[in-house]
Design a protein around this motif. Sequence first.
Motif, PDB file in Angstrom:
ATOM      1  N   ILE A  40       0.711  -1.209   0.099  1.00 38.37           N
ATOM      2  CA  ILE A  40      -0.194   0.050   0.095  1.00 38.37           C
ATOM      3  C   ILE A  40       0.905   1.312  -0.038  1.00 38.37           C
ATOM      4  N   GLU A  41       1.932   1.283   0.431  1.00 32.92           N
ATOM      5  CA  GLU A  41       2.879   2.299   0.652  1.00 32.92           C
ATOM      6  C   GLU A  41       4.266   1.923   0.771  1.00 32.92           C
ATOM      7  N   SER A  42       5.207   2.989   0.521  1.00 34.28           N
ATOM      8  CA  SER A  42       6.661   3.111   0.521  1.00 34.28           C
ATOM      9  C   SER A  42       7.151   4.522   1.396  1.00 34.28           C
ATOM     10  N   ILE A  43       7.724   4.081   2.547  1.00 28.22           N
ATOM     11  CA  ILE A  43       8.317   5.194   3.389  1.00 28.22           C
ATOM     12  C   ILE A  43       9.716   5.385   3.403  1.00 28.22           C
ATOM     13  N   VAL A  44      10.124   6.369   2.729  1.00 25.82           N
ATOM     14  CA  VAL A  44      11.557   6.601   2.633  1.00 25.82           C
ATOM     15  C   VAL A  44      12.086   7.700   3.792  1.00 25.82           C
ATOM     16  N   VAL A  45      12.874   7.358   4.548  1.00 27.24           N
ATOM     17  CA  VAL A  45      13.500   8.295   5.615  1.00 27.24           C
ATOM     18  C   VAL A  45      14.797   8.527   4.970  1.00 27.24           C
ATOM     19  N   ALA A  77      21.025   9.746  12.087  1.00 26.17           N
ATOM     20  CA  ALA A  77      20.928   9.105  13.332  1.00 26.17           C
ATOM     21  C   ALA A  77      21.076   7.748  13.158  1.00 26.17           C
ATOM     22  N   GLY A  78      21.513   7.210  11.932  1.00 24.36           N
ATOM     23  CA  GLY A  78      21.951   5.734  11.660  1.00 24.36           C
ATOM     24  C   GLY A  78      20.367   5.005  11.107  1.00 24.36           C
ATOM     25  N   ALA A  79      20.909   3.813  10.462  1.00 25.81           N
ATOM     26  CA  ALA A  79      19.783   3.039   9.896  1.00 25.81           C
ATOM     27  C   ALA A  79      18.703   2.627  10.828  1.00 25.81           C
ATOM     28  N   GLY A  80      19.135   2.209  12.259  1.00 23.54           N
ATOM     29  CA  GLY A  80      18.002   1.863  12.971  1.00 23.54           C
ATOM     30  C   GLY A  80      17.137   2.972  13.267  1.00 23.54           C
ATOM     31  N   ALA A  81      17.538   4.229  13.627  1.00 21.11           N
ATOM     32  CA  ALA A  81      16.688   5.244  13.816  1.00 21.11           C
ATOM     33  C   ALA A  81      15.879   5.476  12.732  1.00 21.11           C
ATOM     34  N   ALA A  82      16.349   5.482  11.516  1.00 17.02           N
ATOM     35  CA  ALA A  82      15.489   5.728  10.200  1.00 17.02           C
ATOM     36  C   ALA A  82      14.447   4.595  10.150  1.00 17.02           C
ATOM     37  N   ARG A  83      14.859   3.386  10.512  1.00 15.21           N
ATOM     38  CA  ARG A  83      13.694   2.596  10.352  1.00 15.21           C
ATOM     39  C   ARG A  83      12.564   2.797  11.290  1.00 15.21           C
ATOM     40  N   ASN A  84      13.063   3.075  12.525  1.00 18.43           N
ATOM     41  CA  ASN A  84      11.946   3.411  13.647  1.00 18.43           C
ATOM     42  C   ASN A  84      11.062   4.683  13.348  1.00 18.43           C
ATOM     43  N   ARG A  85      11.590   5.692  12.571  1.00 19.10           N
ATOM     44  CA  ARG A  85      10.891   6.448  12.263  1.00 19.10           C
ATOM     45  C   ARG A  85       9.827   6.274  11.116  1.00 19.10           C
ATOM     46  N   PRO A 180      11.688  -0.795  19.489  1.00 17.95           N
ATOM     47  CA  PRO A 180      12.223  -0.393  18.242  1.00 17.95           C
ATOM     48  C   PRO A 180      13.635  -0.990  17.962  1.00 17.95           C
ATOM     49  N   PHE A 181      14.125  -0.463  16.905  1.00 17.74           N
ATOM     50  CA  PHE A 181      15.640  -0.903  16.511  1.00 17.74           C
ATOM     51  C   PHE A 181      16.401  -0.613  17.407  1.00 17.74           C
ATOM     52  N   ASP A 182      17.488  -1.017  17.808  1.00 12.50           N
ATOM     53  CA  ASP A 182      18.555  -0.278  18.748  1.00 12.50           C
ATOM     54  C   ASP A 182      19.356   0.680  18.122  1.00 12.50           C
ATOM     55  N   THR A 183      19.237   2.240  18.447  1.00 12.71           N
ATOM     56  CA  THR A 183      19.869   3.179  17.913  1.00 12.71           C
ATOM     57  C   THR A 183      21.219   3.404  18.343  1.00 12.71           C
ATOM     58  N   GLU A 184      21.673   2.275  19.640  1.00  7.90           N
ATOM     59  CA  GLU A 184      23.113   2.727  19.875  1.00  7.90           C
ATOM     60  C   GLU A 184      23.865   1.985  19.051  1.00  7.90           C
ATOM     61  N   LEU A 185      23.377   0.875  18.178  1.00  7.83           N
ATOM     62  CA  LEU A 185      24.055   0.209  17.012  1.00  7.83           C
ATOM     63  C   LEU A 185      23.976   0.819  15.908  1.00  7.83           C
TER      64      LEU A 185
END
Length: 271
Positions: A40-45, A77-85, A180-185
């Motif tokens: 239904i959708e694609s979300i690019v961060v 902020a890294g891939a983990g933070a982008a996925r979380n957003r 969420p994904f661990d943003t420390e990694l």
Amino acid sequence: MPPEDRDGFADVSVIIPAYRAAATLGRALMSVAGQTTKPIESIVVDDGSDDGTREAAEAYRDRMNGIRLTVVTQANAGAGAARNRAISESSGRYLAFLDADDEWEPTCLEALMSKMLQLPEEFGLVACLDYKIGTDGERIPDRRRDSLTGEVSVKDLLLKNRFFPGAVVVRKALFDEVGPFDTELRSSEDRDMWIRLSLVCRLWILPEKLIRVRKHGSNMSGNGARMRANKKKVLTKARQEGRIPAWDFAFWLRVHSVVDYQCSWIFHGER
């Protein structure tokens, strides 16, 4: 074919973290638009890029074959933070992940969702295998691997990361359980997530190679020191949380030996 839940589209949100991905993001988006089962959708961060990544994404808004495209920008902020957003912006019952430099085969989402809906409810993640491509899109040789297919366990995931982020579909509700994904990694955050998910659901890997993983000079997996440090963090975290008992010395020795072997190849590539 999986059921199409919303106006002819599968109830899937595609999560695409993008950092300095202007050169490859269009091909990733076109591989989503060309799916035999469309999300239904694609979300690019756009994770704080300085190369026109956001503009590159916006240029494909009218070429997505009816798939809604959302483009969000944040400070790096890294891939983990982008996925979380992106997850926080998503509306689908299922999440599919794709990195901005990789591409799906046309039947990737159809195969993943078909299997997901065939399996019992306790299966929450379905993945597939991959093959490598170069910057020109041509297939390149890869080291021979003992690819695991079928159901995988937490022990399997602790020994090796079994699939790339873009090879995965997950039930979104599970993120309410594992967080969420661990943003420390700053790498291996995907492996950490799969390990955590394996404790609340069952996981399955298809034998088909349905994602094209692009290899280029700036892949995170080419940085030996960073990869080794973050792999070790993931394993230490899992051991401290009791994923496998700390007294199982033989297993943990094997796990850390595999990491050192894998990282030796990365250091070799860096000369």
